[in-house]
Motif scaffolding. Structure first.
Motif, PDB file in Angstrom:
ATOM      1  N   ASN A 197       1.194  -0.917  -0.127  1.00  0.00           N
ATOM      2  CA  ASN A 197      -0.228  -0.286  -0.728  1.00  0.00           C
ATOM      3  C   ASN A 197       0.954   1.057   0.130  1.00  0.00           C
ATOM      4  N   ALA A 198       1.759   0.974   0.979  1.00  0.00           N
ATOM      5  CA  ALA A 198       3.149   2.359   0.523  1.00  0.00           C
ATOM      6  C   ALA A 198       3.188   2.852  -0.854  1.00  0.00           C
ATOM      7  N   GLN A 199       3.455   1.922  -1.488  1.00  0.00           N
ATOM      8  CA  GLN A 199       3.138   1.767  -3.302  1.00  0.00           C
ATOM      9  C   GLN A 199       5.054   2.866  -3.242  1.00  0.00           C
ATOM     10  N   THR A 200       5.689   2.979  -2.512  1.00  0.00           N
ATOM     11  CA  THR A 200       7.162   3.150  -2.792  1.00  0.00           C
ATOM     12  C   THR A 200       8.335   1.572  -3.592  1.00  0.00           C
ATOM     13  N   LEU A 201       8.740   1.447  -4.281  1.00  0.00           N
ATOM     14  CA  LEU A 201       9.733   0.944  -4.371  1.00  0.00           C
ATOM     15  C   LEU A 201      10.286   0.370  -3.801  1.00  0.00           C
ATOM     16  N   GLU A 202      10.756   0.789  -2.490  1.00  0.00           N
ATOM     17  CA  GLU A 202      11.527  -0.065  -1.307  1.00  0.00           C
ATOM     18  C   GLU A 202      10.696  -0.776  -0.427  1.00  0.00           C
ATOM     19  N   ARG A 203       9.246  -0.295  -0.770  1.00  0.00           N
ATOM     20  CA  ARG A 203       8.798  -1.309   0.620  1.00  0.00           C
ATOM     21  C   ARG A 203       8.133  -2.749  -0.319  1.00  0.00           C
ATOM     22  N   HIS A 204       8.022  -2.661  -1.723  1.00  0.00           N
ATOM     23  CA  HIS A 204       7.558  -3.106  -3.017  1.00  0.00           C
ATOM     24  C   HIS A 204       8.349  -4.458  -2.769  1.00  0.00           C
ATOM     25  N   VAL A 205      10.709  -4.139  -3.029  1.00  0.00           N
ATOM     26  CA  VAL A 205      10.900  -4.941  -3.390  1.00  0.00           C
ATOM     27  C   VAL A 205      11.061  -5.611  -1.710  1.00  0.00           C
ATOM     28  N   ALA A 206      11.246  -5.015  -0.802  1.00  0.00           N
ATOM     29  CA  ALA A 206      11.651  -6.222   0.962  1.00  0.00           C
ATOM     30  C   ALA A 206      10.252  -6.649   1.161  1.00  0.00           C
ATOM     31  N   SER A 207       9.102  -6.139   0.546  1.00  0.00           N
ATOM     32  CA  SER A 207       7.705  -7.033   0.814  1.00  0.00           C
ATOM     33  C   SER A 207       7.336  -8.408  -0.158  1.00  0.00           C
ATOM     34  N   THR A 208       8.502  -8.172  -1.329  1.00  0.00           N
ATOM     35  CA  THR A 208       8.293  -9.239  -2.180  1.00  0.00           C
ATOM     36  C   THR A 208      10.151 -10.117  -1.937  1.00  0.00           C
ATOM     37  N   LEU A 209      10.111 -10.119  -1.416  1.00  0.00           N
ATOM     38  CA  LEU A 209      11.647 -10.563  -0.575  1.00  0.00           C
ATOM     39  C   LEU A 209      11.133 -11.409   1.111  1.00  0.00           C
ATOM     40  N   VAL A 210       9.887 -10.508   1.857  1.00  0.00           N
ATOM     41  CA  VAL A 210       9.442 -11.221   3.179  1.00  0.00           C
ATOM     42  C   VAL A 210       8.544 -12.582   2.704  1.00  0.00           C
ATOM     43  N   LEU A 211       8.175 -12.313   1.157  1.00  0.00           N
ATOM     44  CA  LEU A 211       7.081 -13.515   0.975  1.00  0.00           C
ATOM     45  C   LEU A 211       7.969 -14.756   0.079  1.00  0.00           C
ATOM     46  N   GLY A 212       8.856 -14.532  -0.795  1.00  0.00           N
ATOM     47  CA  GLY A 212      10.052 -15.256  -0.700  1.00  0.00           C
ATOM     48  C   GLY A 212      10.329 -16.251   0.552  1.00  0.00           C
ATOM     49  N   GLU A 213      10.401 -15.301   1.311  1.00  0.00           N
ATOM     50  CA  GLU A 213      10.845 -16.232   2.468  1.00  0.00           C
ATOM     51  C   GLU A 213       9.511 -16.826   3.604  1.00  0.00           C
ATOM     52  N   VAL A 214       9.043 -16.579   3.088  1.00  0.00           N
ATOM     53  CA  VAL A 214       7.759 -17.350   3.882  1.00  0.00           C
ATOM     54  C   VAL A 214       7.331 -18.474   3.029  1.00  0.00           C
ATOM     55  N   THR A 215       7.974 -18.014   1.839  1.00  0.00           N
ATOM     56  CA  THR A 215       7.363 -19.763   0.565  1.00  0.00           C
ATOM     57  C   THR A 215       8.106 -20.300   0.694  1.00  0.00           C
ATOM     58  N   GLY A 216       9.682 -19.941   0.585  1.00  0.00           N
ATOM     59  CA  GLY A 216      10.549 -20.890   0.703  1.00  0.00           C
ATOM     60  C   GLY A 216      10.969 -20.124  -1.205  1.00  0.00           C
ATOM     61  N   GLN A 217      10.561 -19.724  -1.832  1.00  0.00           N
ATOM     62  CA  GLN A 217      10.816 -18.524  -2.682  1.00  0.00           C
ATOM     63  C   GLN A 217      11.452 -17.598  -3.313  1.00  0.00           C
ATOM     64  N   SER A 218      12.902 -17.733  -2.221  1.00  0.00           N
ATOM     65  CA  SER A 218      12.847 -16.942  -2.610  1.00  0.00           C
ATOM     66  C   SER A 218      14.690 -16.186  -3.823  1.00  0.00           C
ATOM     67  N   ALA A 219      14.396 -17.384  -4.083  1.00  0.00           N
ATOM     68  CA  ALA A 219      14.915 -17.408  -5.697  1.00  0.00           C
ATOM     69  C   ALA A 219      13.808 -16.363  -6.614  1.00  0.00           C
ATOM     70  N   ARG A 220      13.320 -16.674  -6.686  1.00  0.00           N
ATOM     71  CA  ARG A 220      11.446 -16.177  -7.176  1.00  0.00           C
ATOM     72  C   ARG A 220      11.117 -14.720  -7.359  1.00  0.00           C
ATOM     73  N   ALA A 221      11.231 -14.893  -5.998  1.00  0.00           N
ATOM     74  CA  ALA A 221      11.172 -13.750  -5.234  1.00  0.00           C
ATOM     75  C   ALA A 221      12.293 -12.550  -5.801  1.00  0.00           C
ATOM     76  N   LYS A 222      13.331 -12.651  -5.703  1.00  0.00           N
ATOM     77  CA  LYS A 222      14.262 -11.729  -6.164  1.00  0.00           C
ATOM     78  C   LYS A 222      14.116 -11.714  -7.336  1.00  0.00           C
TER      79      LYS A 222
END
Length: 379
Positions: free
Chosen positions: A161-186
């Motif tokens: 929701n913050a709609q910033t590049l930094e938060r989008h990237v950080a959130s995506t990497l967190v979801l990658g860790e949560v789901t075991g898909q860190s490479a895809r998240a990156k």
């Protein structure tokens, strides 16, 4: 002869049973060793220690982003969702996904934060490994979020929701860790970053004054002004696209603005967002299953607002509609492109934002939306 073999067979059976039990025990130990304990830092800087990838997840929001990063298989681990935030807010999108994967409709509903139906008791009954919430949900829950953690259920916060590049990237990497898909998240984070930075470079190359922009959620129809956006969502998209958001000095996040202020600010471009809802016959309709002709007809109705005929945006035809569901998500890079193309057309002649939006689905999601996602009265 047969009788003489029985003792031997019994010994072999006992031995086989012992071997099988030993193998099972060793296998269990192996699985425990493979379960990796991770300390995840969420977008608020909070550290949460979990066994990742999570096996039992309650998901509050960002349903498509979770799927894009984690792959559709990630929903095998989702035991609860805030269903209203998907089914009611973007109903055709929900229907599209449940049509492809009917089991989504069988996931337990834990209630929704905004309408105060979120149930801590329901969440706890599902015995999740963790709850993944949007920043706005976590903050709105307040003490209820504390109750979850006191009960031993970690809360992990992400924020598109913050709609910033930094938060989008950080959130995506967190979801990658949560789901075991860190490479895809990156990969997805890098894709998003490249797209947004490309817009910024093109806008900078234009070397012109930022056009004044007004954005409004068109859910109430022309008769009543709905809320606009300051630093987040469509307000942040307007800014990222090189616009001068007229609401920024008056609205911090989202909320109403005095109609007289809109007239006084003389916006040079107006963007109205809408979704698939049919609740209000005058609201802007956009999204999956919506015809462009209907979207334009609804958009045209806003031009009858008092004083709007004299606005620079209306005089030049720079009035647009965009899909509400394409904000606060990884696919919103295409909306940044759409805004920028309308504000700086010479710099974006080779960019087709709607095609890029649909290509994102083809690349990262199992469904392909069909409908209207961005339109102009000029078209």
């Amino acid at each position: 002869m047969m009788l003489s073999l029985l003792p031997t067979l019994r010994r072999l059976t006992v031995a086989a049973t012992v071997v099988a039990a030993t193998v099972t025990a060793l296998s269990g130990l192996s699985r425990q060793a493979a379960a990796e304990q991770k300390t995840i830092t969420d977008v608020l800087g909070r550290t949460v220690t979990v066994n990742a990838p999570l096996k039992r997840i309650v998901l509050g929001f960002y349903f498509e982003d979770f799927m894009a990063v984690g792959t559709p298989a990630a929903y095998d681990s989702v035991v609860g969702i805030s269903r209203e935030a998907w089914e009611s807010w973007v109903p055709a999108n929900w229907a599209m996904h449940t049509g492809h994967r009917p089991s989504l409709a069988q996931i337990a509903d834990v209630g929704e934060v905004e309408v105060q139906s979120f149930s801590v008791e329901k969440v706890l009954s599902l015995k999740p490994d963790a709850v993944v919430l949007a920043d706005w949900q976590y903050k709105a829950l307040g003490l209820d979020a504390d109750r979850l953690e006191e009960a031993g259920v970690p809360v992990i916060v992400v924020d598109y929701n913050a709609q910033t590049l930094e938060r989008h990237v950080a959130s995506t990497l967190v979801l990658g860790e949560v789901t075991g898909q860190s490479a895809r998240a990156k990969e997805i984070a890098a894709f998003y970053k490249t797209a947004v930075e490309d817009v910024q470079k093109r806008v900078a190359a234009a070397k012109q004054a930022k056009p004044r922009v007004y954005v409004e959620f068109g859910n109430k129809g022309p008769a009543e002004y709905s809320f606009t956006y300051g630093k987040n969502m469509w307000g942040a998209i307007a800014t990222a696209a090189g616009g001068d958001n007229i609401a920024a000095p008056f609205v911090e996040w989202w909320g109403p603005i005095n109609p007289e202020q809109v007239l006084a600010s003389k916006p040079e471009a107006i963007f109205l967002s809408g979704n698939e809802s049919k609740k209000n016959p005058a609201s802007i309709r956009m999204g999956h299953g919506v015809d462009a002709a209907e979207s334009k007809a609804r958009l045209q109705g806003y031009l009858s607002r008092q004083g709007w005929a004299d606005l620079p945006a209306v005089k030049s035809g720079a009035v647009y509609a965009v899909y509400q569901g394409a904000s606060r998500t990884l696919s919103d890079f295409a909306m940044v492109q759409f805004f920028a193309k309308q504000l700086y057309p010479a710099q974006f002649k080779d960019i087709d934002p709607v095609k890029n939006y649909l290509d994102y689905y083809a690349r990262y999601l199992p469904v392909q939306p069909k409908g209207t996602f961005a339109v102009s009265l000029k078209d």
